[in-house]
Design a protein around this motif. Structure first.
Motif: not given
Length: 194
Positions: A129, A133-134, A137-138, A140-141, A149-151
């Motif tokens: 996670k 996942i981080g 997420e980075d 995307i950010a 959508d990250p999902r």
């Protein structure tokens, strides 16, 4: 093939390893605790010393396998490299984990498509996670990826690599390192911000 116990392999590890192998062959419901004990060369009661139920055993096996998966993905990770290079490293490491650990790949796929994933969503690898996942997420950010959508990102990437690994493992298709790099390039081209 039974798992042999030695000084470096505890009974708990033997139980987890045996469960992984047996679930690959017989699925969750086709793998009774008695079969796991026999395969692990432990007394049936020994399993209950470490795991209070089959459910607990499977959830703990999931977390351990996902931790190993995350460690494999993070192998050779270098924060100083460009994001795209790190993405490629992650994806190639993920593919290599799958082809080198077929029982783990099969188990992870069975788990996420089972009621366990729905019933125990909080039970997951902290390492996965936070780090894996981080990382996405980075991405995307920081605008490396389309505004997605990250999902949707995880299943898209995982599905492609699992399919490639399954083709390789079944010998339907023997991929070279260059082929896998091209597969990762296709994934990257599909999700990167234009």
């Amino acid at each position: 093939m039974n798992v042999q116990l030695n000084n470096s392999n505890s009974k708990r590890d033997a139980i987890l390893n045996s469960t992984l192998i047996l679930i690959k062959e017989y699925g969750f419901h086709g793998t009774p605790m008695s079969q796991i004990a026999k395969h692990a060369n432990v007394a049936a009661g020994t399993i209950y010393h470490y795991f209070d139920s089959k459910e607990t055993l499977i959830v703990e096996l999931y977390i351990r396998t996902k931790d190993q998966f995350a460690e494999a993905i993070l192998q050779g990770y270098d924060e100083s490299k460009p994001y795209k290079d790190r993405f490629f490293k992650f994806m190639i490491n993920q593919y290599n984990f799958y082809i080198q650990n077929e029982p783990a790949m099969v188990f992870l796929e069975q788990y996420i498509n089972s009621p366990f994933a729905k019933n125990f969503p909080e039970k997951d690898s902290i390492l996965f996670k936070e780090k894996v996942i981080g990382f996405f997420e980075d991405g995307i950010a920081q605008g490396y990826f389309k505004n997605v959508d990250p999902r949707l990102l995880g299943p898209t990437i995982r599905g492609t690599l699992v399919a490639a690994a399954n083709f390789r493992l079944s010998e339907h298709m023997i991929y070279s390192d260059e082929d896998i790099t091209e597969v990762v390039q296709i994934v990257w081209d599909g999700i990167k911000r234009q």
